[in-house]
Design an enzyme around this catalytic site. Structure first.
Site, PDB file in Angstrom:
ATOM      1  N   HIS A 232       0.989  -1.174  -0.020  1.00  0.00           N
ATOM      2  CA  HIS A 232      -0.005  -0.065  -0.007  1.00  0.00           C
ATOM      3  C   HIS A 232       0.980   1.234   0.050  1.00  0.00           C
ATOM      4  O   HIS A 232       1.826   1.322   0.764  1.00  0.00           O
ATOM      5  CB  HIS A 232      -0.886  -0.344   1.166  1.00  0.00           C
ATOM      6  CG  HIS A 232      -1.750   1.344   1.226  1.00  0.00           C
ATOM      7  ND1 HIS A 232      -2.848   1.298   0.537  1.00  0.00           N
ATOM      8  CD2 HIS A 232      -1.693   2.460   1.906  1.00  0.00           C
ATOM      9  CE1 HIS A 232      -3.509   2.389   0.832  1.00  0.00           C
ATOM     10  NE2 HIS A 232      -2.669   3.106   1.724  1.00  0.00           N
TER      11      HIS A 232
ATOM     12  N   LYS B  30      -8.698  -1.360   6.280  1.00  0.00           N
ATOM     13  CA  LYS B  30      -8.840  -2.091   4.818  1.00  0.00           C
ATOM     14  C   LYS B  30      -7.947  -3.024   4.530  1.00  0.00           C
ATOM     15  O   LYS B  30      -8.334  -4.072   3.723  1.00  0.00           O
ATOM     16  CB  LYS B  30      -8.671  -0.639   3.875  1.00  0.00           C
ATOM     17  CG  LYS B  30     -10.118   0.372   3.824  1.00  0.00           C
ATOM     18  CD  LYS B  30      -9.811   1.300   2.897  1.00  0.00           C
ATOM     19  CE  LYS B  30      -8.793   2.324   3.638  1.00  0.00           C
ATOM     20  NZ  LYS B  30      -9.102   3.698   3.034  1.00  0.00           N
TER      21      LYS B  30
ATOM     22  N   ASP C 162     -15.084   2.718   7.660  1.00  0.00           N
ATOM     23  CA  ASP C 162     -14.025   3.786   6.893  1.00  0.00           C
ATOM     24  C   ASP C 162     -14.818   4.432   5.935  1.00  0.00           C
ATOM     25  O   ASP C 162     -14.234   5.922   5.759  1.00  0.00           O
ATOM     26  CB  ASP C 162     -12.898   3.038   6.365  1.00  0.00           C
ATOM     27  CG  ASP C 162     -11.996   4.020   5.698  1.00  0.00           C
ATOM     28  OD1 ASP C 162     -11.397   4.592   6.494  1.00  0.00           O
ATOM     29  OD2 ASP C 162     -11.779   3.698   4.414  1.00  0.00           O
TER      30      ASP C 162
ATOM     31  N   ARG D 109     -14.633  13.099   7.108  1.00  0.00           N
ATOM     32  CA  ARG D 109     -13.465  13.487   7.411  1.00  0.00           C
ATOM     33  C   ARG D 109     -13.096  14.580   6.150  1.00  0.00           C
ATOM     34  O   ARG D 109     -12.425  15.762   6.578  1.00  0.00           O
ATOM     35  CB  ARG D 109     -12.067  12.361   7.590  1.00  0.00           C
ATOM     36  CG  ARG D 109     -12.126  12.058   9.083  1.00  0.00           C
ATOM     37  CD  ARG D 109     -11.291  10.349   8.787  1.00  0.00           C
ATOM     38  NE  ARG D 109      -9.844  11.088   8.745  1.00  0.00           N
ATOM     39  CZ  ARG D 109      -8.977  10.101   8.200  1.00  0.00           C
ATOM     40  NH1 ARG D 109      -9.321   8.916   7.751  1.00  0.00           N
ATOM     41  NH2 ARG D 109      -7.581  10.536   7.702  1.00  0.00           N
TER      42      ARG D 109
ATOM     43  N   SER E  88      -7.498   3.898   9.098  1.00  0.00           N
ATOM     44  CA  SER E  88      -8.236   4.017   7.934  1.00  0.00           C
ATOM     45  C   SER E  88      -7.604   2.865   7.071  1.00  0.00           C
ATOM     46  O   SER E  88      -8.122   2.079   6.303  1.00  0.00           O
ATOM     47  CB  SER E  88      -8.188   5.232   7.389  1.00  0.00           C
ATOM     48  OG  SER E  88      -8.719   5.226   6.112  1.00  0.00           O
TER      49      SER E  88
HETATM   50  N1  URA Z   1      -5.671   6.844   2.516  1.00  0.00           N
HETATM   51  C1  URA Z   1      -6.769   6.294   3.346  1.00  0.00           C
HETATM   52  O1  URA Z   1      -7.089   5.190   2.973  1.00  0.00           O
HETATM   53  N2  URA Z   1      -7.030   6.699   4.517  1.00  0.00           N
HETATM   54  C2  URA Z   1      -6.720   7.944   4.893  1.00  0.00           C
HETATM   55  O2  URA Z   1      -7.148   8.527   6.001  1.00  0.00           O
HETATM   56  C3  URA Z   1      -5.457   8.570   4.216  1.00  0.00           C
HETATM   57  C4  URA Z   1      -5.088   8.002   3.227  1.00  0.00           C
END
Ligand code: URA
Ligand code: CA
Length: 436
Positions: A82, A187, A161, A168, A183
């Site tokens: 990621h 995932k 999320d 947010r 977050s």
């Molecule tokens: N990427 C994400 O998936 N979440 C965040 O809060 C910031 C970047």
């Protein structure tokens, strides 16, 4: 439990308990907690922070808010990567097929672009026919056939999320290490990987503008991974400048194909970062014991053509027209290619990757709203790197353009993000650190 008391506790700088955190996340998804209450709590988290324990509890509660993908019937270690988001960062399209070609297993869910930063799903869709929404069984079948598959996130993954991120985004609560870390990690954990390599970006084009902040985020995420039993490492890499030379979906797919074809020298920054990520992925997979062992394998996967073949097969199995892989020029057919030239002689100065990425967005390469349509062929190709000498009138970049309605705005934003200077700027590291 009183919702206001949970919020007030965090507002006053105390820790929330497991029960309180789980209550807020359950309520976020089932409507028991109103949006304004969730937002107030997240603002309190922004201002007061969270302990490592709280951040791990928050992450676990978010994972359990929705579907958890079960990859246990796929063989071996399932390794994911990621990136926290950047400009011209097409490392997934390079590292994933490289790892598959070396015997790794990557079953990966990716996102779409966000503001100035690109998303892998949009890049995959630059190849006509590619469908990034696949049933779970088909997704696994593609992994079994070719060692790798990258698709979009399944709809039911991490609904907490989805709710929190949307709030947010419009309430000034994006920039919080516990909220960003939970977050991202929720995932990754919900999508089933056993091992995770994080590329945490630092610089003008990243969420974290300094290597110190990026390190704090990286350490938080690595601790969450440990806490839930996932092997996790993080690289901290530079995002003051675009990583690759191309910014835009088809342009980045084309550049990934060029890297996998062996057309790019090993000192190229995109190549360097992709190899560093892929080496960590092979190490976490147990295929190699050290990075040093990984490098010759990765080089061989490019030289033999195997890595490119894996990307091509994956795209074909996703429904893509692979004539676009065989003739990547087809990915970037535009009405006009407009050079952006230096007005004086000198050296290419420091860059602002965010402004350069936003200029590409104005050409149609990204979205301002989720409903905006992307033009896969458009974007920016950098012709020079930071510090390179440049003559007056020589091209700094080329704009690939179809719709000229915001061209002037894009040009002025681009020019505010790059300049020509009389002295070459200080060299900066590409990879700052590895956190494991
Ligand atoms: N990427 C994400 O998936 N979440 C965040 O809060 C910031 C970047
Ligand atoms: Ca409600």
């Amino acid at each position: 439990m009183l919702i206001t008391e949970i919020i007030e506790k965090k507002r006053d700088g105390y820790e929330n308990s497991r029960e309180e955190i789980e209550f807020m996340i359950r309520g976020a998804v089932n409507g028991g907690v109103e949006d304004y209450q969730l937002t107030a709590w997240m603002m309190a988290i922004c201002c007061r922070g969270m302990s490592n324990e709280e951040t791990a509890l928050l992450t676990s509660a978010m994972v359990r808010s929705g579907e958890i993908v079960d990859l246990s019937d796929l063989p071996g270690v399932k390794v994911d990567k990621h990136s926290t988001g950047g400009v011209g960062d097409t490392s997934t399209l390079v590292a994933v097929p490289l790892v598959a070609a070396c015997g790794g297993t990557v079953a990966k869910m990716s996102g779409r672009g966000l503001a100035h930063s690109g998303g892998t799903v949009d890049k995959l869709e630059s190849v006509p026919g590619v469908c990034t929404e696949q049933p779970l069984e088909r997704f696994k079948e593609i992994v079994r056939k070719t060692g790798a598959c990258v698709v979009g996130q399944s709809k039911n993954l991490d609904p907490a999320d989805k709710k929190m991120y949307a709030l947010r985004d419009v309430s000034g609560t994006v920039l919080s290490i516990p909220l960003i870390a939970s977050s991202i990690m929720s995932k990754k954990i919900a999508s089933g990987a056993n091992a995770i390599v994080l590329d945490v970006k630092a610089g003008s084009g990243a969420f974290m503008e300094t290597p110190e902040k990026a390190r704090e985020l990286a350490e938080t995420m690595v601790k969450i991974g440990k806490h839930v039993g996932r092997k996790t490492v993080a690289l901290i890499t530079d995002m003051n400048r675009p990583l690759g030379m191309s910014i835009g979906n088809g342009l980045e797919m084309k550049e990934a194909i060029e890297v996998l074809s062996g057309a790019v020298p090993p000192d190229d920054p995109l190549y360097t970062v992709c190899f560093a990520i892929a080496a960590q992925m092979l190490k976490l997979s147990g295929i190699v014991e050290s990075e040093e062992q990984a490098y010759p394998m990765l080089t061989a996967a490019i030289e033999s053509g195997e890595a490119l073949k894996r990307l091509r097969t994956m795209l074909a199995l996703l429904g893509g027209d692979v004539s676009f892989v065989d003739e990547p020029e087809k990915l970037v057919q535009v009405r006009k290619i407009i050079p952006v030239c230096a007005r004086i002689r000198g050296f290419v100065g420091d860059m602002n990757a965010r402004r350069i990425g936003s200029a590409a967005l104005l050409l149609g390469a990204g979205r301002e709203k989720l409903s905006d349509r992307i033009d896969p062929a458009v974007g920016i190709v950098m012709k020079k790197r930071c510090g390179e000498p440049i003559e007056k009138g020589e091209a700094l970049a080329e704009f690939y353009v179809n719709d000229e309605s915001r061209l002037e705005e894009a040009l002025s934003l681009f020019n505010s993000g790059i300049g020509v200077v009389t002295e070459p700027p200080e060299e900066m590291p590409l990879i700052y650190d590895l956190i494991d």
